[in-house]
Design a protein around this motif. Structure first.
Motif, PDB file in Angstrom:
ATOM      1  N   SER A 183      28.274  57.270  35.267  1.00 56.33           N
ATOM      2  CA  SER A 183      27.946  58.094  34.102  1.00 56.33           C
ATOM      3  C   SER A 183      29.071  57.933  33.070  1.00 56.33           C
ATOM      4  O   SER A 183      30.196  57.559  33.411  1.00 56.33           O
ATOM      5  N   ARG A 184      28.753  58.230  31.808  1.00 58.68           N
ATOM      6  CA  ARG A 184      29.723  58.014  30.729  1.00 58.68           C
ATOM      7  C   ARG A 184      30.999  58.839  30.936  1.00 58.68           C
ATOM      8  O   ARG A 184      32.085  58.414  30.573  1.00 58.68           O
ATOM      9  N   SER A 185      30.861  59.986  31.596  1.00 58.94           N
ATOM     10  CA  SER A 185      32.053  60.827  31.812  1.00 58.94           C
ATOM     11  C   SER A 185      33.013  60.195  32.824  1.00 58.94           C
ATOM     12  O   SER A 185      34.142  60.646  32.977  1.00 58.94           O
ATOM     13  N   GLU A 186      32.574  59.141  33.516  1.00 60.19           N
ATOM     14  CA  GLU A 186      33.421  58.531  34.555  1.00 60.19           C
ATOM     15  C   GLU A 186      34.079  57.215  34.133  1.00 60.19           C
ATOM     16  O   GLU A 186      34.831  56.633  34.918  1.00 60.19           O
ATOM     17  N   THR A 187      33.787  56.749  32.911  1.00 61.30           N
ATOM     18  CA  THR A 187      34.271  55.409  32.540  1.00 61.30           C
ATOM     19  C   THR A 187      35.798  55.304  32.599  1.00 61.30           C
ATOM     20  O   THR A 187      36.332  54.235  32.886  1.00 61.30           O
ATOM     21  N   SER A 188      36.493  56.429  32.396  1.00 58.92           N
ATOM     22  CA  SER A 188      37.961  56.386  32.352  1.00 58.92           C
ATOM     23  C   SER A 188      38.590  56.197  33.742  1.00 58.92           C
ATOM     24  O   SER A 188      39.799  56.141  33.873  1.00 58.92           O
ATOM     25  N   GLN A 189      37.750  56.079  34.777  1.00 55.78           N
ATOM     26  CA  GLN A 189      38.286  55.821  36.131  1.00 55.78           C
ATOM     27  C   GLN A 189      38.142  54.369  36.545  1.00 55.78           C
ATOM     28  O   GLN A 189      38.567  53.984  37.639  1.00 55.78           O
ATOM     29  N   TYR A 190      37.516  53.541  35.694  1.00 54.18           N
ATOM     30  CA  TYR A 190      37.155  52.182  36.119  1.00 54.18           C
ATOM     31  C   TYR A 190      37.444  51.131  35.050  1.00 54.18           C
ATOM     32  O   TYR A 190      37.557  51.459  33.863  1.00 54.18           O
ATOM     33  N   GLY A 191      37.472  49.867  35.487  1.00 53.30           N
ATOM     34  CA  GLY A 191      37.331  48.782  34.543  1.00 53.30           C
ATOM     35  C   GLY A 191      35.865  48.781  34.110  1.00 53.30           C
ATOM     36  O   GLY A 191      34.975  48.992  34.941  1.00 53.30           O
ATOM     37  N   ILE A 192      35.602  48.603  32.810  1.00 57.06           N
ATOM     38  CA  ILE A 192      34.221  48.654  32.318  1.00 57.06           C
ATOM     39  C   ILE A 192      33.881  47.305  31.672  1.00 57.06           C
ATOM     40  O   ILE A 192      34.662  46.774  30.876  1.00 57.06           O
ATOM     41  N   ALA A 193      32.712  46.761  32.066  1.00 55.84           N
ATOM     42  CA  ALA A 193      32.303  45.434  31.582  1.00 55.84           C
ATOM     43  C   ALA A 193      31.079  45.544  30.696  1.00 55.84           C
ATOM     44  O   ALA A 193      30.220  46.405  30.897  1.00 55.84           O
ATOM     45  N   ALA A 194      31.009  44.651  29.710  1.00 56.12           N
ATOM     46  CA  ALA A 194      29.792  44.562  28.896  1.00 56.12           C
ATOM     47  C   ALA A 194      29.545  43.090  28.596  1.00 56.12           C
ATOM     48  O   ALA A 194      30.465  42.272  28.601  1.00 56.12           O
TER      49      ALA A 194
ATOM     50  N   ALA B  26      30.615  49.743  35.687  1.00 58.24           N
ATOM     51  CA  ALA B  26      31.979  49.850  36.223  1.00 58.24           C
ATOM     52  C   ALA B  26      32.272  48.751  37.231  1.00 58.24           C
ATOM     53  O   ALA B  26      31.403  48.368  38.021  1.00 58.24           O
ATOM     54  N   VAL B  27      33.506  48.285  37.205  1.00 55.95           N
ATOM     55  CA  VAL B  27      33.954  47.275  38.168  1.00 55.95           C
ATOM     56  C   VAL B  27      34.285  47.969  39.491  1.00 55.95           C
ATOM     57  O   VAL B  27      35.026  48.942  39.521  1.00 55.95           O
ATOM     58  N   VAL B  28      33.707  47.464  40.571  1.00 57.79           N
ATOM     59  CA  VAL B  28      34.003  47.938  41.919  1.00 57.79           C
ATOM     60  C   VAL B  28      34.949  46.917  42.548  1.00 57.79           C
ATOM     61  O   VAL B  28      34.914  45.735  42.181  1.00 57.79           O
ATOM     62  N   GLY B  29      35.780  47.356  43.486  1.00 57.03           N
ATOM     63  CA  GLY B  29      36.866  46.500  43.972  1.00 57.03           C
ATOM     64  C   GLY B  29      36.504  45.315  44.850  1.00 57.03           C
ATOM     65  O   GLY B  29      37.011  45.159  45.963  1.00 57.03           O
ATOM     66  N   ARG B  30      35.633  44.450  44.371  1.00 57.36           N
ATOM     67  CA  ARG B  30      35.343  43.161  45.012  1.00 57.36           C
ATOM     68  C   ARG B  30      35.261  42.115  43.910  1.00 57.36           C
ATOM     69  O   ARG B  30      34.472  42.283  42.956  1.00 57.36           O
ATOM     70  N   TYR B  31      36.060  41.064  44.033  1.00 56.70           N
ATOM     71  CA  TYR B  31      36.086  40.022  43.012  1.00 56.70           C
ATOM     72  C   TYR B  31      36.129  38.660  43.706  1.00 56.70           C
ATOM     73  O   TYR B  31      36.896  38.483  44.656  1.00 56.70           O
ATOM     74  N   VAL B  32      35.346  37.706  43.224  1.00 60.14           N
ATOM     75  CA  VAL B  32      35.573  36.301  43.592  1.00 60.14           C
ATOM     76  C   VAL B  32      36.290  35.680  42.403  1.00 60.14           C
ATOM     77  O   VAL B  32      35.799  35.760  41.273  1.00 60.14           O
ATOM     78  N   LEU B  33      37.459  35.103  42.658  1.00 57.21           N
ATOM     79  CA  LEU B  33      38.259  34.566  41.559  1.00 57.21           C
ATOM     80  C   LEU B  33      38.564  33.093  41.768  1.00 57.21           C
ATOM     81  O   LEU B  33      38.905  32.678  42.885  1.00 57.21           O
ATOM     82  N   THR B  34      38.449  32.331  40.685  1.00 57.50           N
ATOM     83  CA  THR B  34      38.891  30.939  40.752  1.00 57.50           C
ATOM     84  C   THR B  34      40.417  30.950  40.580  1.00 57.50           C
ATOM     85  O   THR B  34      40.974  31.896  40.002  1.00 57.50           O
ATOM     86  N   PRO B  35      41.103  29.917  41.077  1.00 55.86           N
ATOM     87  CA  PRO B  35      42.573  29.987  41.055  1.00 55.86           C
ATOM     88  C   PRO B  35      43.171  29.979  39.645  1.00 55.86           C
ATOM     89  O   PRO B  35      44.361  30.278  39.500  1.00 55.86           O
ATOM     90  N   ASP B  36      42.341  29.700  38.611  1.00 56.18           N
ATOM     91  CA  ASP B  36      42.868  29.798  37.225  1.00 56.18           C
ATOM     92  C   ASP B  36      43.444  31.179  36.953  1.00 56.18           C
ATOM     93  O   ASP B  36      44.275  31.353  36.082  1.00 56.18           O
ATOM     94  N   ILE B  37      42.958  32.176  37.684  1.00 54.67           N
ATOM     95  CA  ILE B  37      43.389  33.556  37.401  1.00 54.67           C
ATOM     96  C   ILE B  37      44.906  33.689  37.474  1.00 54.67           C
ATOM     97  O   ILE B  37      45.495  34.490  36.745  1.00 54.67           O
ATOM     98  N   PHE B  38      45.541  32.884  38.344  1.00 51.60           N
ATOM     99  CA  PHE B  38      46.994  33.044  38.517  1.00 51.60           C
ATOM    100  C   PHE B  38      47.755  32.741  37.225  1.00 51.60           C
ATOM    101  O   PHE B  38      48.720  33.427  36.903  1.00 51.60           O
TER     102      PHE B  38
END
Ligand code: G1P
Length: 290
Positions: A163-174, A204-216
């Motif tokens: 909900s919009r009242s919870e956005t300040s607890q998460y990373g938010i994507a669009a 909201a972003v939940v704590g699971r990510y697949v990342l390519t090594p470019d992220i480093f």
């Protein structure tokens, strides 16, 4: 496409939301029913096909390492006492994955914690599991993201609607919804913990990510952001511009085990899987109803 074999679990945080329980115990060791919550995370990783896990630890986290290590004296005791099922439970955490640890020496943020695992991960894609986020799903949440990665070759993170009242607890994507799959988002914007007014969406972003090594490379260039910490979200936002980034509205139920209320619900959710325990809970609720 490089097969994903490795994962990182950042577990160096102090667990301040859970004091005083976490004064002398790592929050990742607080049990969900009878397992430390971090074991549920490592079980999800193993079920998703991950073979090697790097846990990023800090001061006061040795119990985590002990939990995934063998305990010959205890195993012998249980064997001699004929408690074979319990002995298997004690051995199980040692058999899930190959585990290594690296210390984050200063609390410089989630992005910095992931960067600490760079040498152990090397030049291959990997999964990040935030141990506060427990996900109960038929297909492990990490596996769902790995399948998206296998199909697209791009980094991908787990999303859920809040909900919009919870956005300040998460990373938010669009971004743009994929024309052929309504659950796949082509991320254009990513903001860490925006206010309800500033949030570009309620995804909201939940704590699971697949990342390519470019992220480093992006993490190494990221300046401290929100809370004066090096934020993974900021590095991902920069990477999205250059390489593209996907979001996946995963199937499953997520619990915030780092929050007292979420932790209680997680315990109820996992208790539900054992009929004897669930009966107890139901009896308790019935007898305390007003
Ligand atoms: C972290 C991330 C945030 C994400 C959240 C999910 O925040 O920085 O983008 O939405 O995990 O649980 P934390 O809750 O660790 O402050």
């Amino acid at each position: 496409m490089t097969r994903i074999r490795k994962a990182v679990i950042p577990a160096a945080g102090m667990g301040t939301r859970f004091l005083p329980a976490t004064k002398a115990i790592p929050k990742e060791m607080l049990p969900i029913v009878n397992k430390p919550s971090i074991q549920l995370i490592v079980e999800e990783a193993a079920a998703a096909g991950i073979e090697q896990v790097v846990i990023v630890t800090g001061r006061g986290k040795t119990e985590i390492v002990d939990h995934f290590d063998a305990h010959p004296a205890l195993e012998d005791l249980l064997r001699r006492g004929g408690k074979e099922a319990l002995r298997q439970e004690v051995i199980r955490p040692t058999q899930l994955v190959k585990l290594s640890t690296v210390r984050q020496q200063r609390p410089l943020g989630l992005g910095h914690a992931i960067l600490c695992a760079r040498e152990l991960i090397g030049d291959e894609p990997f999964v990040v599991f935030l141990p506060d986020d427990l996900v109960d799903a038929q297909v492990p949440c990490a596996r769902q993201l790995m399948d998206v990665y296998d199909a697209t070759g791009k980094s991908v993170l787990a999303l859920m609607n809040v909900s919009r009242s919870e956005t300040s607890q998460y990373g938010i994507a669009a971004g743009d919804v994929d024309p052929s799959d309504p659950r796949l988002l082509h991320i254009k914007t990513l903001v860490e913990k925006p206010s309800a007014e500033e949030a570009p969406s309620t995804l909201a972003v939940v704590g699971r990510y697949v990342l390519t090594p470019d992220i480093f490379d992006y993490l190494a260039k990221t300046n401290p952001g929100r809370g004066d910490e090096i934020q993974l979200t900021d590095a991902l936002a920069a990477m999205a511009k250059d390489h593209g980034l996907h979001g996946w509205l995963f199937d499953g139920e997520r619990f915030d085990a780092g929050d007292v209320g979420g932790y209680l619900l997680a315990n109820l959710n996992w208790a539900r899987k054992t009929p004897r325990l669930w009966d107890l809970v139901q009896q308790y609720v019935k007898s305390h109803q007003r």
